[in-house]
Design a protein around this motif. Structure first.
Motif, PDB file in Angstrom:
ATOM      1  N   ASN A   1       0.816  -1.385  -0.077  1.00 16.84           N
ATOM      2  CA  ASN A   1       0.035   0.015  -0.036  1.00 16.84           C
ATOM      3  C   ASN A   1       0.856   1.237   0.021  1.00 16.84           C
ATOM      4  O   ASN A   1       1.816   1.415   0.919  1.00 16.84           O
ATOM      5  N   LEU A   2       0.675   2.085  -0.879  1.00 17.22           N
ATOM      6  CA  LEU A   2       1.473   3.333  -1.094  1.00 17.22           C
ATOM      7  C   LEU A   2       0.620   4.560  -0.668  1.00 17.22           C
ATOM      8  O   LEU A   2      -0.369   4.918  -0.983  1.00 17.22           O
ATOM      9  N   SER A   3       1.242   5.145   0.442  1.00 20.55           N
ATOM     10  CA  SER A   3       0.688   6.231   1.174  1.00 20.55           C
ATOM     11  C   SER A   3       1.661   7.243   1.439  1.00 20.55           C
ATOM     12  O   SER A   3       2.784   7.060   1.656  1.00 20.55           O
ATOM     13  N   GLY A   4       1.279   8.176   2.357  1.00 18.73           N
ATOM     14  CA  GLY A   4       2.054   9.221   2.886  1.00 18.73           C
ATOM     15  C   GLY A   4       2.943   8.682   3.873  1.00 18.73           C
ATOM     16  O   GLY A   4       4.072   8.836   4.252  1.00 18.73           O
ATOM     17  N   ASP A   5       2.220   7.695   4.871  1.00 22.68           N
ATOM     18  CA  ASP A   5       2.919   7.126   6.042  1.00 22.68           C
ATOM     19  C   ASP A   5       4.000   6.109   5.410  1.00 22.68           C
ATOM     20  O   ASP A   5       5.014   5.991   6.057  1.00 22.68           O
ATOM     21  N   THR A   6       3.478   5.287   4.194  1.00 20.82           N
ATOM     22  CA  THR A   6       4.623   4.638   3.610  1.00 20.82           C
ATOM     23  C   THR A   6       5.948   5.181   3.229  1.00 20.82           C
ATOM     24  O   THR A   6       7.085   4.736   3.294  1.00 20.82           O
ATOM     25  N   LEU A   7       5.769   6.395   2.778  1.00 22.95           N
ATOM     26  CA  LEU A   7       6.801   7.137   2.432  1.00 22.95           C
ATOM     27  C   LEU A   7       7.336   7.837   3.566  1.00 22.95           C
ATOM     28  O   LEU A   7       8.625   8.879   3.430  1.00 22.95           O
ATOM     29  N   ALA A   8       7.221   7.580   4.602  1.00 21.81           N
ATOM     30  CA  ALA A   8       7.512   8.665   5.763  1.00 21.81           C
ATOM     31  C   ALA A   8       7.610   9.580   5.837  1.00 21.81           C
ATOM     32  O   ALA A   8       8.623  10.511   6.284  1.00 21.81           O
ATOM     33  N   GLY A   9       6.824  10.366   5.076  1.00 21.44           N
ATOM     34  CA  GLY A   9       6.482  11.991   5.146  1.00 21.44           C
ATOM     35  C   GLY A   9       7.498  12.641   4.058  1.00 21.44           C
ATOM     36  O   GLY A   9       7.865  13.959   4.027  1.00 21.44           O
ATOM     37  N   HIS A  10       8.390  11.768   3.334  1.00 14.40           N
ATOM     38  CA  HIS A  10       9.161  12.367   2.174  1.00 14.40           C
ATOM     39  C   HIS A  10       8.338  12.824   1.060  1.00 14.40           C
ATOM     40  O   HIS A  10       8.235  12.323  -0.115  1.00 14.40           O
ATOM     41  N   MET A  11       7.908  14.169   1.107  1.00 16.27           N
ATOM     42  CA  MET A  11       7.323  14.836   0.126  1.00 16.27           C
ATOM     43  C   MET A  11       7.983  15.507  -0.865  1.00 16.27           C
ATOM     44  O   MET A  11       7.329  16.102  -1.785  1.00 16.27           O
ATOM     45  N   GLY A  12       9.180  15.812  -0.660  1.00 18.19           N
ATOM     46  CA  GLY A  12      10.168  16.856  -1.413  1.00 18.19           C
ATOM     47  C   GLY A  12      10.839  15.823  -2.504  1.00 18.19           C
ATOM     48  O   GLY A  12      12.016  16.311  -2.966  1.00 18.19           O
ATOM     49  N   LEU A  13      10.698  14.509  -2.982  1.00 16.97           N
ATOM     50  CA  LEU A  13      11.425  13.782  -3.728  1.00 16.97           C
ATOM     51  C   LEU A  13      11.219  14.386  -5.110  1.00 16.97           C
ATOM     52  O   LEU A  13      10.101  14.796  -5.478  1.00 16.97           O
ATOM     53  N   ARG A  14      12.272  14.157  -5.963  1.00 13.33           N
ATOM     54  CA  ARG A  14      12.411  14.384  -7.307  1.00 13.33           C
ATOM     55  C   ARG A  14      12.187  13.312  -7.966  1.00 13.33           C
ATOM     56  O   ARG A  14      11.797  13.140  -9.308  1.00 13.33           O
ATOM     57  N   HIS A  15      12.883  11.934  -7.287  1.00 13.55           N
ATOM     58  CA  HIS A  15      12.969  10.849  -8.117  1.00 13.55           C
ATOM     59  C   HIS A  15      12.582   9.616  -7.104  1.00 13.55           C
ATOM     60  O   HIS A  15      13.060   9.418  -6.270  1.00 13.55           O
ATOM     61  N   LEU A  16      11.405   8.957  -7.625  1.00 13.87           N
ATOM     62  CA  LEU A  16      11.034   7.589  -6.589  1.00 13.87           C
ATOM     63  C   LEU A  16      10.872   6.454  -7.528  1.00 13.87           C
ATOM     64  O   LEU A  16      10.090   6.501  -8.581  1.00 13.87           O
ATOM     65  N   ASP A  17      11.857   5.607  -7.003  1.00 14.71           N
ATOM     66  CA  ASP A  17      11.639   4.326  -7.753  1.00 14.71           C
ATOM     67  C   ASP A  17      11.027   3.077  -6.800  1.00 14.71           C
ATOM     68  O   ASP A  17      11.713   2.740  -5.929  1.00 14.71           O
ATOM     69  N   LEU A  18       9.889   2.805  -7.280  1.00  8.16           N
ATOM     70  CA  LEU A  18       9.092   1.663  -6.794  1.00  8.16           C
ATOM     71  C   LEU A  18       9.249   0.339  -7.416  1.00  8.16           C
ATOM     72  O   LEU A  18       8.062  -0.399  -7.305  1.00  8.16           O
ATOM     73  N   HIS A  19       9.978   0.152  -8.569  1.00  9.68           N
ATOM     74  CA  HIS A  19      10.056  -0.981  -9.347  1.00  9.68           C
ATOM     75  C   HIS A  19      10.122  -2.129  -8.517  1.00  9.68           C
ATOM     76  O   HIS A  19      10.592  -2.460  -7.567  1.00  9.68           O
ATOM     77  N   SER A  20       9.160  -3.079  -9.105  1.00  6.44           N
ATOM     78  CA  SER A  20       9.329  -4.458  -8.383  1.00  6.44           C
ATOM     79  C   SER A  20       8.860  -4.881  -7.010  1.00  6.44           C
ATOM     80  O   SER A  20       9.708  -5.363  -6.183  1.00  6.44           O
ATOM     81  N   ASN A  21       7.579  -4.197  -6.771  1.00  7.63           N
ATOM     82  CA  ASN A  21       6.891  -4.411  -5.212  1.00  7.63           C
ATOM     83  C   ASN A  21       5.873  -5.157  -5.492  1.00  7.63           C
ATOM     84  O   ASN A  21       5.740  -6.017  -6.540  1.00  7.63           O
ATOM     85  N   LYS A  22       4.969  -4.892  -4.526  1.00  7.52           N
ATOM     86  CA  LYS A  22       3.663  -5.723  -4.637  1.00  7.52           C
ATOM     87  C   LYS A  22       2.546  -4.745  -4.493  1.00  7.52           C
ATOM     88  O   LYS A  22       1.519  -4.900  -3.904  1.00  7.52           O
ATOM     89  N   ILE A  23       2.732  -3.453  -5.018  1.00  5.57           N
ATOM     90  CA  ILE A  23       1.881  -2.188  -4.625  1.00  5.57           C
ATOM     91  C   ILE A  23       0.499  -2.607  -5.473  1.00  5.57           C
ATOM     92  O   ILE A  23       0.479  -2.916  -6.694  1.00  5.57           O
ATOM     93  N   HIS A  24      -0.574  -2.718  -4.778  1.00  6.43           N
ATOM     94  CA  HIS A  24      -1.791  -2.992  -5.501  1.00  6.43           C
ATOM     95  C   HIS A  24      -2.906  -1.826  -4.932  1.00  6.43           C
ATOM     96  O   HIS A  24      -4.209  -1.709  -5.439  1.00  6.43           O
ATOM     97  N   PHE A  25      -2.371  -0.647  -4.306  1.00  5.86           N
ATOM     98  CA  PHE A  25      -3.208   0.298  -3.720  1.00  5.86           C
ATOM     99  C   PHE A  25      -2.526   1.535  -3.592  1.00  5.86           C
ATOM    100  O   PHE A  25      -1.346   1.339  -3.200  1.00  5.86           O
ATOM    101  N   ILE A  26      -2.894   2.770  -4.089  1.00  9.12           N
ATOM    102  CA  ILE A  26      -2.146   4.057  -3.960  1.00  9.12           C
ATOM    103  C   ILE A  26      -3.251   4.926  -3.420  1.00  9.12           C
ATOM    104  O   ILE A  26      -4.204   5.090  -3.883  1.00  9.12           O
ATOM    105  N   GLN A  27      -2.820   5.514  -2.330  1.00  9.85           N
ATOM    106  CA  GLN A  27      -3.730   6.826  -1.680  1.00  9.85           C
ATOM    107  C   GLN A  27      -3.989   7.908  -2.733  1.00  9.85           C
ATOM    108  O   GLN A  27      -3.090   8.419  -3.478  1.00  9.85           O
TER     109      GLN A  27
END
Length: 681
Positions: free
Chosen positions: A104-130
């Protein structure tokens, strides 16, 4: 600077382990008091627990791999994470969480890192995005969501919200099918690059990209696309690169994407490609139609700037405009044309009339019987022509034609005769592939009036450096066959029974670097090689040589292949001449004598010469003995063998002398007995 991010967590775990162990000690003491066991009696039992407590406090906890930090980039790849580690520093701009267990991808999953320029989530099991998660990430430019389970999210028909600043989005390999991409692209105003490859999309609808009008590069590779609705790409004014390869598209009619620069339609089921009849300029420069089912040359835009056209592995039978009833194409910007692996039987000169910029022409693996360029104005810029593996019987090049040609490939044809000066007419020719034909080499003094079609001349080809003549059934190589031609590589392999004149290689003294003569059934090399001072590599493998050619100290051969011959002894003088320059030697699969090649043994054991086939380099100590690896041979083996031979010789001589003496005594006795009988009364 690179550092770990889990040291504080490790200290906390160690404190918890100590606390747990001490609790166990107190619990054990209480148990013993309850059972009436004194403290002194229980001390020996408690001692191991106390020691374990102290050790846990002193020894560090088992190390767990941590994220790597380089400036503002954090890599947490393949750590079995279910969320972003809480102890990451602030200010992270690039975060790699690929190959983990995020679902599950949410603000909590990203631990509050909202200033990212590059985010790589390749090859996980993500089936929900906030929903709306990325709307707050105003600096996010690159987002990789490939290799997840986003088809599950799309089945809920929930949009992820605005991709405010995302310029590159990867949704490949997510099990998405037709219509599902809409939930991710509905509001992506800054999106420039998109990958939907490796999904299960069957149709591109008219509104598929309506929410991403800034797109320039789209990859739809490896889907199951059968249909593209009219106008599907009309909203994308800036689209320049479109990859539709590995799909199931059967036809393209009225192609009108005039701003497109690169189009890949390879590995589809195309039977027709036809552009609109328009005088408008098309910017298409790269067109890949390979591995389809096209029976004819495609109908391209009249006003085009196509530079690279790949039609290989289709079913094209003809490029003759009269036969196909198609208008002649204007291809004045074309530089690379690939028609290999088709069904072409001819190449009319008119086909090349507008190809004034063509540099590379590949027509290999067809059924072409004649290639003729007689007009000097045809293919003036051609540098490489590949006609290999056709049915060529004639190759006709007119005076002044193909003046820029540097590489000519005609191997695997049925060429038997060529015009005498065919290659001398090509002033820029550098590489010539002629193997697998049936050509005879002319001597250098052959004149044009001496049956010019019976052989091919390689004398005085001004810039030819690489010549391949293997498998041509050449029976003899005449004197000075390549004189005044600056050959660097000459391949004469696989011409069984070829006889070389002593001066066959004369004229190559200062240019020849590589000479290949493998598999020619040569038992003795007649050609004089002693003057080839530039020679670095010689391949004489798989012949019947019983002795080496005459070398001298002026040679500088670095690689010598003598594999699979009939060599028993390598002459000491020949090996000494090579020792100065030799770096690599192949000698395996020869019936070498151990004691007859002590110079070779010394060379292999005490020099820098490399023997790649050393496992097959064996020799025999004497007839009938088992082969010994040549690296294991010592002079003592041979000295012992010589002593044994001397003893055998001495014993044999003594034995023969004894036999002779016995016979002589016996003979004398018989004479004496006869004399006595003769004078008896």
């Amino acid at each position: 600077m690179v550092s770990g991010v889990s040291e504080g967590g490790a200290r906390t775990r160690r404190a918890e382990d100590v606390k747990t162990t001490w609790s166990g000690v107190r619990h054990a003491a209480k148990t013993r008091r309850r059972l009436g066991v004194s403290n002194m009696a229980a001390f020996p039992l408690l001692l191991p627990l106390l020691v374990g407590c102290v050790a846990a406090a002193v020894q560090p906890a088992r190390h767990r791999p941590s994220c790597r930090i380089v400036d503002t980039s954090v890599v947490c790849r393949d750590l079995s994470l279910t969320s972003t580690p809480a102890d990451l520093p602030s200010g992270v701009q690039a975060l790699d969480l690929s190959h983990n267990q995020l679902q599950n991808l949410s603000g909590d999953t990203l631990a509050g890192h909202m200033g990212l320029r590059h985010l790589d989530l390749h090859s996980n099991k993500i089936h929900f995005i906030q929903p709306g998660l990325f709307e707050a990430m105003r600096d996010l430019k690159v987002l990789d969501l490939s290799g997840n389970r986003l088809n599950v999210f799309a089945m809920g028909k929930i949009q992820i919200g605005t991709l405010a600043a995302v310029q590159s989005l990867d949704l490949s390999n997510n099990g998405l099918y037709t219509g599902m991409s809409d939930f991710f692209l509905a509001d992506s105003p800054s999106l420039v690059q998109l990958s939907l490859s490796g999904n299960s999309i069957t149709k591109i609808a008219k509104n598929t990209f309506s929410g991403a009008s800034s797109l320039r590069r789209i990859s739809l590779r490896n889907n199951v696309i059968l249909e593209i609705e009219d106008g599907a790409f009309d909203c994308l004014d800036g689209l320049s690169d479109l990859d539709l390869s590995r799909n199931s598209i059967a036809c393209i009619t009225d192609f009108n994407l005039n701003r497109l620069r690169a189009l890949n339609l390879s590995r589809n089921s195309l039977e027709l490609f036809q552009s609109t009849r328009s005088a408008e300029l098309y910017h298409l420069a790269f067109l890949d139609l390979s591995e389809n089912k096209l029976p004819n040359f495609p109908l391209l835009p009249t006003n085009n700037v196509i530079r690279h056209l790949d039609l290989s592995r289709n079913r094209v039978r003809s490029v003759d405009a009269a036969e196909t009833k198609m208008p002649e194409m204007v291809l004045k910007h074309l530089r690379n044309l690939d028609l290999s692996y088709n069904l072409l039987t001819g190449l009319p000169q008119s086909f090349f009339r507008t190809m004034t910029s063509l540099e590379v022409l590949n027509v290999s693996n067809n059924c072409v019987a004649l290639f003729s360029i007689t007009d000097k104005d045809l293919l003036p810029a051609a540098k490489t022509v590949n006609l290999s593996y056709n049915s060529l019987r004639r190759l006709s090049l007119g005076e002044g034609a193909l003046q820029a040609l540097e590489e000519l490939f005609v191997q695997g044809n049925d060429l038997r005769t060529l015009a005498h000066q065919t290659f001398q007419r090509l002033p820029s020719l550098n590489l010539l592939q002629l193997q697998e034909n049936n050509l005879r080499v002319c001597p250098s003094e052959t004149k044009n009036d001496q049956n010019p079609l019976s052989c091919v001349s390689f004398f005085s080809v001004p810039k030819l450096k690489f010549l391949y003549l293997s498998q041509n059934n050449i029976k003899s190589l005449p004197c000075r066959a390549f004189a005044n031609t600056p050959l660097s590589l000459l391949d004469l392999s696989l011409n069984p029974g070829m006889e070389m004149h002593r001066d066959s290689l004369a004229g190559l003294e200062h240019s020849l670097v590589q000479l290949l003569l493998r598999e020619n059934n040569i038992s003795h090399l007649n050609a004089d090689m002693s003057s080839l001072r530039s020679l670095k590599l010689v391949d004489l493998s798989t012949n019947h040589l019983s002795s080496l050619p005459a070398w001298n100290q002026e040679l500088s051969i670095e690689t010598l292949n003598l594999q699979n011959n009939s060599l028993v002894t390598l002459e000491r003088a020949a090996m000494a001449a090579l020792e100065r320059s030799l770096k690599t030697l192949y000698v395996g699969d020869n019936p070498l004598s151990c004691c007859g090649n002590l110079e070779l043994v010394r060379l292999l054991q005490h020099s820098a010469v490399v023997v790649p086939d050393i496992e097959a380099a064996t020799c025999v100590l004497h007839q009938g003995s088992e082969p010994v690896n040549i690296e294991k041979v010592t002079p003592e083996m041979c000295r012992g063998r010589k002593k044994a031979n001397h003893i055998i010789v001495i014993v044999a001589v003594v034995l023969l002398a004894a036999i002779a003496s016995g016979l002589l005594v016996k003979f004398c006795k018989s004479r004496k007995e006869k004399r006595v009988r003769r004078f008896s009364a």
